[in-house]
Structures are given as structure tokens and as C-alpha cells.
Design a protein around this motif. Structure first.
Motif, PDB file in Angstrom:
ATOM      1  N   LEU A 117       3.770   1.436 -30.083  1.00 35.73           N
ATOM      2  CA  LEU A 117       2.680   1.004 -30.953  1.00 35.73           C
ATOM      3  C   LEU A 117       2.019  -0.073 -30.197  1.00 35.73           C
ATOM      4  O   LEU A 117       0.870  -0.065 -30.362  1.00 35.73           O
ATOM      5  CB  LEU A 117       3.310   0.388 -32.303  1.00 35.73           C
ATOM      6  N   ALA A 118       2.645  -1.053 -29.501  1.00 32.53           N
ATOM      7  CA  ALA A 118       1.950  -1.725 -28.777  1.00 32.53           C
ATOM      8  C   ALA A 118       0.752  -1.159 -27.539  1.00 32.53           C
ATOM      9  O   ALA A 118      -0.268  -1.791 -27.377  1.00 32.53           O
ATOM     10  CB  ALA A 118       3.118  -2.790 -28.089  1.00 32.53           C
ATOM     11  N   PHE A 119       1.357  -0.151 -27.002  1.00 32.13           N
ATOM     12  CA  PHE A 119       0.695   0.450 -26.091  1.00 32.13           C
ATOM     13  C   PHE A 119      -0.799   1.226 -26.718  1.00 32.13           C
ATOM     14  O   PHE A 119      -1.863   0.881 -26.153  1.00 32.13           O
ATOM     15  CB  PHE A 119       1.490   1.695 -25.374  1.00 32.13           C
ATOM     16  N   TYR A 120      -0.487   1.776 -27.562  1.00 32.74           N
ATOM     17  CA  TYR A 120      -1.684   2.439 -28.460  1.00 32.74           C
ATOM     18  C   TYR A 120      -2.629   1.359 -28.832  1.00 32.74           C
ATOM     19  O   TYR A 120      -3.798   1.581 -29.011  1.00 32.74           O
ATOM     20  CB  TYR A 120      -1.187   3.298 -29.566  1.00 32.74           C
ATOM     21  N   GLU A 121      -2.105   0.254 -29.478  1.00 29.30           N
ATOM     22  CA  GLU A 121      -2.916  -0.705 -29.850  1.00 29.30           C
ATOM     23  C   GLU A 121      -3.810  -1.458 -28.708  1.00 29.30           C
ATOM     24  O   GLU A 121      -5.005  -1.520 -28.484  1.00 29.30           O
ATOM     25  CB  GLU A 121      -1.902  -1.906 -30.465  1.00 29.30           C
ATOM     26  N   ASN A 122      -3.143  -1.533 -27.615  1.00 28.52           N
ATOM     27  CA  ASN A 122      -3.914  -2.173 -26.376  1.00 28.52           C
ATOM     28  C   ASN A 122      -4.787  -1.117 -25.713  1.00 28.52           C
ATOM     29  O   ASN A 122      -5.765  -1.644 -25.177  1.00 28.52           O
ATOM     30  CB  ASN A 122      -2.906  -2.804 -25.447  1.00 28.52           C
ATOM     31  N   ALA A 123      -4.164   0.024 -25.455  1.00 26.41           N
ATOM     32  CA  ALA A 123      -4.892   0.894 -24.719  1.00 26.41           C
ATOM     33  C   ALA A 123      -6.295   1.711 -25.433  1.00 26.41           C
ATOM     34  O   ALA A 123      -7.227   2.054 -24.957  1.00 26.41           O
ATOM     35  CB  ALA A 123      -4.073   1.952 -24.221  1.00 26.41           C
ATOM     36  N   PHE A 124      -5.826   1.908 -26.635  1.00 28.58           N
ATOM     37  CA  PHE A 124      -6.966   2.671 -27.364  1.00 28.58           C
ATOM     38  C   PHE A 124      -7.630   1.948 -28.814  1.00 28.58           C
ATOM     39  O   PHE A 124      -8.568   2.182 -29.238  1.00 28.58           O
ATOM     40  CB  PHE A 124      -6.306   3.879 -28.123  1.00 28.58           C
ATOM     41  N   GLY A 125      -7.037   0.659 -28.863  1.00 27.78           N
ATOM     42  CA  GLY A 125      -7.559  -0.327 -30.021  1.00 27.78           C
ATOM     43  C   GLY A 125      -7.217   0.032 -31.484  1.00 27.78           C
ATOM     44  O   GLY A 125      -7.634  -0.649 -32.150  1.00 27.78           O
ATOM     45  N   PHE A 126      -6.243   0.669 -31.764  1.00 27.97           N
ATOM     46  CA  PHE A 126      -5.694   1.144 -33.091  1.00 27.97           C
ATOM     47  C   PHE A 126      -4.960  -0.118 -33.547  1.00 27.97           C
ATOM     48  O   PHE A 126      -4.030  -0.699 -32.885  1.00 27.97           O
ATOM     49  CB  PHE A 126      -5.023   2.323 -33.090  1.00 27.97           C
ATOM     50  N   GLU A 127      -5.052  -0.514 -34.823  1.00 23.01           N
ATOM     51  CA  GLU A 127      -4.173  -1.468 -35.348  1.00 23.01           C
ATOM     52  C   GLU A 127      -2.965  -0.796 -36.035  1.00 23.01           C
ATOM     53  O   GLU A 127      -2.989  -0.089 -36.653  1.00 23.01           O
ATOM     54  CB  GLU A 127      -5.279  -1.996 -36.456  1.00 23.01           C
ATOM     55  N   ILE A 128      -2.035  -1.999 -35.610  1.00 21.76           N
ATOM     56  CA  ILE A 128      -0.861  -1.536 -36.208  1.00 21.76           C
ATOM     57  C   ILE A 128      -0.623  -1.661 -37.956  1.00 21.76           C
ATOM     58  O   ILE A 128      -1.104  -2.697 -38.248  1.00 21.76           O
ATOM     59  CB  ILE A 128       0.403  -2.453 -35.688  1.00 21.76           C
ATOM     60  N   GLN A 129      -0.281  -0.532 -38.178  1.00 17.28           N
ATOM     61  CA  GLN A 129      -0.199  -0.587 -39.996  1.00 17.28           C
ATOM     62  C   GLN A 129       0.809  -0.955 -40.461  1.00 17.28           C
ATOM     63  O   GLN A 129       1.031  -1.923 -41.371  1.00 17.28           O
ATOM     64  CB  GLN A 129      -0.765   0.647 -40.276  1.00 17.28           C
ATOM     65  N   PHE A 130       2.190  -0.554 -39.911  1.00 12.47           N
ATOM     66  CA  PHE A 130       3.351  -0.725 -40.224  1.00 12.47           C
ATOM     67  C   PHE A 130       4.517  -0.682 -39.288  1.00 12.47           C
ATOM     68  O   PHE A 130       4.250   0.222 -38.322  1.00 12.47           O
ATOM     69  CB  PHE A 130       3.593   0.321 -41.458  1.00 12.47           C
ATOM     70  N   LEU A 131       5.529  -1.409 -39.195  1.00 13.57           N
ATOM     71  CA  LEU A 131       6.656  -1.312 -38.258  1.00 13.57           C
ATOM     72  C   LEU A 131       7.901  -1.534 -39.336  1.00 13.57           C
ATOM     73  O   LEU A 131       7.851  -2.656 -39.685  1.00 13.57           O
ATOM     74  CB  LEU A 131       6.530  -2.098 -37.124  1.00 13.57           C
ATOM     75  N   HIS A 132       8.592  -0.730 -39.267  1.00 12.29           N
ATOM     76  CA  HIS A 132       9.812  -0.747 -40.372  1.00 12.29           C
ATOM     77  C   HIS A 132      10.590  -1.785 -39.675  1.00 12.29           C
ATOM     78  O   HIS A 132      10.702  -1.749 -38.504  1.00 12.29           O
ATOM     79  CB  HIS A 132      10.680   0.552 -40.486  1.00 12.29           C
ATOM     80  N   GLU A 133      11.408  -2.573 -40.499  1.00  7.38           N
ATOM     81  CA  GLU A 133      12.493  -3.535 -39.687  1.00  7.38           C
ATOM     82  C   GLU A 133      13.362  -3.029 -38.865  1.00  7.38           C
ATOM     83  O   GLU A 133      13.785  -3.794 -38.107  1.00  7.38           O
ATOM     84  CB  GLU A 133      12.927  -4.662 -40.856  1.00  7.38           C
ATOM     85  N   SER A 134      13.725  -1.697 -39.351  1.00  9.22           N
ATOM     86  CA  SER A 134      14.925  -1.172 -38.201  1.00  9.22           C
ATOM     87  C   SER A 134      14.275  -0.749 -36.835  1.00  9.22           C
ATOM     88  O   SER A 134      15.114  -0.756 -35.996  1.00  9.22           O
ATOM     89  CB  SER A 134      15.205   0.091 -39.151  1.00  9.22           C
TER      90      SER A 134
END
Length: 139
Positions: free
Chosen positions: A26-43
């Protein structure tokens, strides 16, 4: 049995890529392509990015095994790319390509204009997914 009319109501909802570490992907795609993280399950086993009309999701290999009853073949940045790619559409392929590479994407093919007029480049994401960066079709 489903009727053809009912099947016409079906739509493409999301793509899930099974990875070792969902938060890292998620962090890579956010940084490299500008996509916003919508959700990350607590697990930490499942997460989604906002990418437009559909969702790009990531799930852990362990979740794949739990869902499928067996392990799936993991994507690897060191292996030959799998027979699928993600296409991210942008008006500025050159800048998107340079930014993705600066963020750790592996360059595959620099931007080039195709015979049909579309500009296309290829990179591989940190987990090994093949990504096409391209201008809109017909533009």
C-alpha cells in the motif's frame, strides 16, 4: 441458474494482489503512483487503494491460503513477470515513469509512442507486478 439478464448486472469491482506485506505494498503504490490508501484491516492481511471506478486491493499470502485452502504462487520481483499487468492511465507518462522509478519501481520499458498514438511505459512494482503507464486510448 442465472439468466443472461442477471449476468448483465455484474460489474468488475476490484483486483486483489497477494503479497508478503500488505502495508508495504500500500505504501509503495501510494508513493510511486499517488493512490490514496482507502483501508487497511487491523490484522494487516488486507488493504485497498482508491484508484477510480474500481479498487486495487492487496491481501497477504496467508489470507490467500485461508480463502483458497492452499497457497497461491507468490509474485516475485526477481522472477519473470506473470501473464497479467495493471494499466494506470495518465496524461504525462514520462513524469509518472520517472517518479515511479525514483520511488523504487523497476524500469522495464521507457515511454514510447505506439503506432496507434498512445504513449506507453512499463515498470515493475516492488512486489513484482507488471505495470503499464499509459495515456488514454484515443488521446
Amino acid at each position: 441458474m442465472a439468466t443472461i439478464e442477471r449476468l448483465k448486472e455484474m460489474k468488475f469491482g476490484y483486483t486483489i494482489i497477494y503479497v508478503n506485506k500488505v502495508a508495504d505494498a500500500l505504501a509503495f503504490y501510494e508513493n510511486a503512483f499517488g493512490f490514496e490508501i482507502q483501508f487497511l484491516h487491523e490484522s494487516g492481511d488486507y488493504g485497498e487503494l482508491k484508484t477510480g471506478a474500481t479498487v486495487l486491493a492487496f491481501a497477504s499470502l496467508e489470507l490467500a491460503e485461508a480463502n483458497l485452502g492452499r497457497r497461491c504462487l507468490p509474485i516475485s520481483a526477481e522472477a519473470v513477470p506473470t501473464g497479467i499487468e495493471l494499466a494506470f492511465v495518465t496524461e504525462d507518462v514520462q513524469s509518472a515513469y520517472q517518479h515511479a522509478v525514483a520511488c523504487g519501481a523497476t524500469p522495464v520499458r521507457e515511454p514510447a509512442e505506439k503506432p496507434w498514438g498512445q504513449v506507453v511505459a512499463y515498470v515493475r512494482a516492488m512486489e513484482g507486478t507488471l505495470i503499464e503507464l499509459c495515456t488514454p486510448m484515443g488521446g
